[in-house]
Scaffold this active site. Structure first.
Site, PDB file in Angstrom:
ATOM      1  N   HIS A 159      65.969  63.141 -62.222  1.00 51.30           N
ATOM      2  CA  HIS A 159      66.113  63.530 -63.638  1.00 51.30           C
ATOM      3  C   HIS A 159      65.055  62.889 -64.531  1.00 51.30           C
ATOM      4  O   HIS A 159      64.882  63.324 -65.680  1.00 51.30           O
ATOM      5  CB  HIS A 159      67.493  63.139 -64.168  1.00 51.30           C
ATOM      6  CG  HIS A 159      68.622  63.902 -63.558  1.00 51.30           C
ATOM      7  ND1 HIS A 159      68.637  65.276 -63.489  1.00 51.30           N
ATOM      8  CD2 HIS A 159      69.786  63.471 -62.984  1.00 51.30           C
ATOM      9  CE1 HIS A 159      69.766  65.675 -62.897  1.00 51.30           C
ATOM     10  NE2 HIS A 159      70.461  64.598 -62.580  1.00 51.30           N
ATOM     11  N   ASP A 194      70.296  68.364 -54.583  1.00 53.31           N
ATOM     12  CA  ASP A 194      71.311  67.657 -55.370  1.00 53.31           C
ATOM     13  C   ASP A 194      72.154  68.684 -56.122  1.00 53.31           C
ATOM     14  O   ASP A 194      71.675  69.782 -56.447  1.00 53.31           O
ATOM     15  CB  ASP A 194      70.603  66.734 -56.358  1.00 53.31           C
ATOM     16  CG  ASP A 194      71.529  65.754 -57.043  1.00 53.31           C
ATOM     17  OD1 ASP A 194      71.556  64.588 -56.624  1.00 53.31           O
ATOM     18  OD2 ASP A 194      72.200  66.147 -58.011  1.00 53.31           O
ATOM     19  N   HIS A 196      72.923  68.592 -59.126  1.00 60.36           N
ATOM     20  CA  HIS A 196      72.342  68.734 -60.462  1.00 60.36           C
ATOM     21  C   HIS A 196      70.879  69.156 -60.347  1.00 60.36           C
ATOM     22  O   HIS A 196      70.156  68.680 -59.472  1.00 60.36           O
ATOM     23  CB  HIS A 196      72.402  67.412 -61.230  1.00 60.36           C
ATOM     24  CG  HIS A 196      73.772  66.824 -61.320  1.00 60.36           C
ATOM     25  ND1 HIS A 196      74.221  65.845 -60.451  1.00 60.36           N
ATOM     26  CD2 HIS A 196      74.786  67.065 -62.184  1.00 60.36           C
ATOM     27  CE1 HIS A 196      75.461  65.517 -60.776  1.00 60.36           C
ATOM     28  NE2 HIS A 196      75.823  66.237 -61.818  1.00 60.36           N
ATOM     29  N   ASP A 283      75.866  64.647 -53.584  1.00 60.83           N
ATOM     30  CA  ASP A 283      76.905  64.909 -54.584  1.00 60.83           C
ATOM     31  C   ASP A 283      77.313  66.366 -54.673  1.00 60.83           C
ATOM     32  O   ASP A 283      78.080  66.740 -55.550  1.00 60.83           O
ATOM     33  CB  ASP A 283      76.483  64.384 -55.961  1.00 60.83           C
ATOM     34  CG  ASP A 283      75.089  64.817 -56.366  1.00 60.83           C
ATOM     35  OD1 ASP A 283      74.413  65.529 -55.601  1.00 60.83           O
ATOM     36  OD2 ASP A 283      74.655  64.430 -57.472  1.00 60.83           O
TER      37      ASP A 283
END
Length: 343
Positions: A159, A194, A196, A283
């Site tokens: 991120h 991931d 996200h 995740d």
């Protein structure tokens, strides 16, 4: 499989995170890495320490002022505030024509996008060695010492944008690794699996054609990171067509997720890349506390074999994967299946 890890990565230890109007225990805890490390050692994977490659590889993808601030911000904060409470910003710019302020309070807001990346006493050391872990893994693949290797990076990185922290991430370890691989390979792919979207990695390479970025992630329209990771974002300028977002609907199961793996494999095969960085998020697991999709341990095992079949020199960089019951099982399953498919 050999994996790289340094215990100094555990020194970033935030306690609380402000989420949805309330303080909660911070999900990005040192225990994440401890659980994965210990499970891999128990499964006979071989751990080695990173060498110190210096800060230049990090500054190759990040703004120099941003990097310097993260490495020196904590003592500046303590001096300015007279406290040792975590340094959390309460000012933010709307990016990016504003001036960099002189004082630490302003810089903290300028170089942060949210409240998830507090500076604490051990942050600078932890993020430095998290990056060194990725660089060490990339160096071993770049020199041909190994065909594939896992970097147990913590804190994660995908991120982090070019000049700001975001979503638990400070230095973008996958981007640093990909840039380092470019020292040997003409074109490199980053595949991010991931849950996200890796908005930071996309941001760093969006206008470059020498690094293909492919991401499989949950629909960001009402989910972190919210502002990037949509299917119509495909790159700009020299990077036109070199970003591909393969978006999953909320509630997607193993079949849907593995179908995106197949699509990503085809994109990478058709691109002519010579090496791969895999941003491994565990995740997506159905029992991860931050997940809205339903990956399983067997799904991770199948997905790993699909990616190993690409046959590319590969650096696997740890991203998300929080304190759910199957975290360590999923790490062992993924890395074991990848290793088995390559031997």
């Amino acid at each position: 499989m050999k994996f790289i890890f340094d215990p100094r990565q555990l020194l970033h230890d935030p306690e609380l995170y402000f989420r949805r109007g309330a303080f909660i225990p911070h999900p990005e805890q040192p225990q994440r890495a401890i659980l994965v490390r210990d499970a891999l050692l128990a499964a006979a994977h071989e751990m080695e320490a990173p060498r110190d490659h210096g800060i230049a590889p990090v500054k190759a993808v990040h703004d120099e002022g941003y990097v310097d601030f993260l490495l020196t911000g904590w003592p500046e904060w303590v001096k300015a505030t007279g406290t040792t409470v975590p340094a959390v910003p309460n000012y933010h710019t709307d990016r990016r024509t504003w001036r960099v302020p002189k004082g630490v309070i302003g810089k903290l807001g300028y170089y942060s996008t949210d409240t998830s990346c507090p500076l604490v006493e051990g942050t600078a050391t932890a993020i430095y060695w998290s990056a060194q872990t990725a660089i060490e893994a990339a160096e071993r693949v770049r020199t041909g010492e190994t065909d594939h290797i896992y970097a147990l990076c913590r804190p994660p990185g995908h991120h982090a944008v070019q000049d700001a922290s975001w979503g638990f991430c400070f230095f973008n370890n996958a981007a640093v690794a990909a840039q380092h691989l470019r020292g040997r390979f003409g074109k490199v792919a980053i595949l991010d699996v991931d849950t996200h979207a890796g908005n930071g990695t996309q941001d760093i390479f969006y206008e470059r054609g020498d690094v293909l970025y492919v991401s499989i992630h949950t629909d960001p329209s009402d989910y972190t990171p919210f502002f990037l990771g949509y299917e119509d974002e495909t790159g700009r300028g020299e990077g036109a067509g070199a970003t591909r977002n393969l978006v999953l609907p909320v509630g997607a199961g193993v079949e849907d997720i593995l179908a995106r793996y197949d699509a990503a494999v085809e994109i990478i095969r058709a691109s002519g890349v010579e090496a791969l960085v895999l941003s491994l998020g565990l995740d997506m697991s159905k029992d991860d506390p931050l997940s809205l999709v339903g990956m399983t341990t067997e799904g991770f095992r199948i997905g790993a074999a699909k990616l190993a079949a690409l046959g590319l020199p590969t650096v696997i960089v740890q991203e998300g994967g929080y304190l759910g019951p199957s975290l360590s099982d999923n790490a062992v399953a993924f890395l074991g299946a990848f290793e088995a498919a390559r031997t």
